[in-house]
Design a protein around this motif. Structure first.
Motif, mmCIF file in Angstrom:
data_model
loop_
_atom_site.group_PDB
_atom_site.id
_atom_site.type_symbol
_atom_site.label_atom_id
_atom_site.label_comp_id
_atom_site.label_asym_id
_atom_site.label_seq_id
_atom_site.Cartn_x
_atom_site.Cartn_y
_atom_site.Cartn_z
ATOM 1 N N SER A 213 0.830 -1.188 0.000
ATOM 2 C CA SER A 213 0.000 0.000 0.000
ATOM 3 C C SER A 213 0.873 1.249 0.000
ATOM 4 C CB SER A 213 -0.908 0.002 1.240
ATOM 5 O OG SER A 213 -1.553 1.242 1.377
ATOM 6 N N PRO A 214 0.449 2.307 -0.705
ATOM 7 C CA PRO A 214 1.222 3.557 -0.675
ATOM 8 C C PRO A 214 1.170 4.253 0.670
ATOM 9 C CG PRO A 214 -0.827 3.849 -1.902
ATOM 10 C CD PRO A 214 -0.698 2.380 -1.618
ATOM 11 N N THR A 215 0.221 3.873 1.527
ATOM 12 C CA THR A 215 0.129 4.465 2.856
ATOM 13 C C THR A 215 0.959 3.668 3.851
ATOM 14 O OG1 THR A 215 -1.843 3.175 3.385
ATOM 15 C CG2 THR A 215 -2.183 5.337 2.376
ATOM 16 N N GLY A 216 1.347 4.310 4.932
ATOM 17 C CA GLY A 216 2.160 3.645 5.942
ATOM 18 C C GLY A 216 3.644 3.787 5.635
ATOM 19 N N VAL A 217 4.468 3.410 6.610
ATOM 20 C CA VAL A 217 5.912 3.543 6.485
ATOM 21 C C VAL A 217 6.568 2.245 6.912
ATOM 22 C CG1 VAL A 217 7.964 4.806 7.230
ATOM 23 C CG2 VAL A 217 5.790 6.026 6.960
ATOM 24 N N GLY A 218 7.560 1.794 6.130
ATOM 25 C CA GLY A 218 8.353 0.634 6.513
ATOM 26 C C GLY A 218 7.506 -0.591 6.744
ATOM 27 N N ALA A 219 7.744 -1.231 7.903
ATOM 28 C CA ALA A 219 7.043 -2.480 8.211
ATOM 29 C C ALA A 219 5.551 -2.265 8.425
ATOM 30 C CB ALA A 219 7.659 -3.116 9.452
ATOM 31 N N ARG A 220 5.123 -1.014 8.615
ATOM 32 C CA ARG A 220 3.701 -0.733 8.848
ATOM 33 C C ARG A 220 2.910 -0.626 7.541
ATOM 34 N NH1 ARG A 220 6.125 2.652 12.628
ATOM 35 N NH2 ARG A 220 5.849 4.492 11.324
ATOM 36 N N ARG A 221 3.588 -0.723 6.398
ATOM 37 C CA ARG A 221 2.867 -0.704 5.127
ATOM 38 C C ARG A 221 2.111 -2.019 4.956
ATOM 39 N NH1 ARG A 221 6.757 0.983 0.281
ATOM 40 N NH2 ARG A 221 4.766 1.026 -0.838
#
Length: 406
Positions: free
Chosen positions: A100-108
């Protein structure tokens, strides 16, 4: 006799294509009335034309959100919370490859399988989420465990139609205008900054300059979102100029599946068409693969570790020959097996789900076998007796050592 009204939500051309074999399961039932609507979406240019080609009854979006339906079919999420009726949601691609384009790093989260795709203001929007593979259900559990109760593994329609067409591959090739012994190189691109489309100016000129004209054809499939963003005329003009007319450019409305069945080589990226190519026996070369944006657990990531990468410094024909020589069917079959965990059973399982949501008795006959229509000719078939026509043996020798390992 009970009756039901079904709304098919077409966000984009791609979403409409993903739904074509789903609403077809209901069309012969006189108890069911099917309507279409085009939902808001950044890439919905071309969606209205897709619906018109289907010849179905169309409701304006403003009217669709005011009415109630017995079933809503969708392959996207935008605006579904505004519709009234139980929704059956499908993925709009295969393998859930992209992050997903949202989130960062492992939280994507994985695109399509995070809470932003199925939850609105704390409630699940779909009544059912039809997935292709049990691995997709596992991935959904990682990204949005709240949606597991509505997840159902039904298989993949495109997988089943491609698989059913492969034994008749020569019929599809002949329908396209390919002669025995001729080679088809299929170039396919998804959309976005890491796609092959962003490298067309380097890939297509090489096809024009290095691929032997005799005994070979090349075709380009570009994700319809690219045409929606830039316009199909601009996409065709850019591709035609880059390839100097040596590559046939397919419009966004064309069915890509017969081309894949007919292909001898696939040059692709991290898009769905490239992944479906693992079913066919055609060696795959990857011209682009943005690793940071790919789900590392996906079959797309597995393909990136299996297929050779297209080099800018080596002769193209030598790379095609190398890909054919290194091709191992079992390696690609292991990737293809991750497309659907219900091979050959999509129509039966999907129809059962639809009628359960509709609350109607399912017809007392099995769905028709999955059939991929023969395509219109893409290349004119020349007269076999004309002077200078390439022989099958010459066409086969043109790419040294390039043989299919079926």
């Amino acid at each position: 006799m009970a009756s039901a009204e079904v709304l098919v939500v077409v966000h984009t051309t791609v979403y409409g294509q993903r739904l074509r074999d789903v609403h077809a399961l209901l069309e012969a039932d006189l108890r069911v009335r099917i309507r279409f609507t085009v939902a808001p979406h950044t890439f919905n240019r071309g969606a209205t034309a897709h619906v018109r080609r289907l010849g179905g009854a169309v409701l304006p979006w403003k009217e669709a959100v005011r009415r109630s339906f017995d079933l809503v079919l969708a392959a996207g999420s935008q605006g579904l919370e505004r519709l009234h009726g139980p929704t059956v949601r499908l993925p709009h691609g295969v393998g859930h490859i992209k992050l997903s384009p949202t989130g960062v790093g492992a939280r994507r989260t994985v695109a399509g399988l995070g809470p932003e795709y199925v939850i609105w203001n704390g409630r699940l929007v779909p009544a059912a989420y039809a997935l292709a593979h049990r691995d997709d259900r596992t991935e959904l559990g990682r990204g949005c465990p709240e949606a597991l109760p509505i997840a159902e593994v039904v298989g993949d329609a495109d997988h089943d139609r491609i698989a059913a067409a492969l034994p008749s591959r020569e019929r599809y090739r002949a329908s396209l205008g390919l002669r025995p012994g001729e080679r088809l190189v299929l170039v396919c691109s998804t959309w976005g900054s890491g796609s092959l489309f962003t490298r067309l100016d380097t890939v297509l000129p090489r096809l024009a300059a290095e691929l032997p004209r005799r005994g070979h054809h090349a075709a380009l499939l570009v994700h319809p979102n690219v045409s929606a963003a830039h316009g199909p005329r601009a996409v065709r003009a850019r591709a035609t100029a880059a390839a100097r007319g040596a590559v046939s450019v397919l419009g966004p409305e064309k069915d890509w599946r017969p081309l894949l069945v007919a292909a001898d080589f696939v040059i692709g990226d991290h898009g769905s068409v490239t992944l479906y190519g693992t079913m066919t026996g055609a060696p795959v070369l990857l011209a682009a693969h943005p690793h940071r944006d790919i789900n590392p657990r996906s079959p797309g990531a597995q393909l990136a570790h299996t297929a050779p990468a297209l080099s800018t410094s080596q002769p193209l024909t030598a790379q095609l020959a190398h890909a054919a020589a290194q091709y191992r069917r079992k390696d690609y079959a292991a990737i293809a097996a991750r497309i659907s965990s219900e091979p050959g059973r999509f129509d039966r399982r999907m129809r059962r789900l639809l009628y359960r949501v509709l609350g109607l008795d399912e017809p007392a006959h099995p769905p028709a076998p999955p059939v991929l229509p023969l395509p219109a000719p893409l290349w004119p078939t020349p007269d076999d007796d004309r002077v200078g026509a390439p022989s099958a043996a010459a066409a086969t020798r043109a790419v040294s050592g390039a043989s299919r390992d079926l």
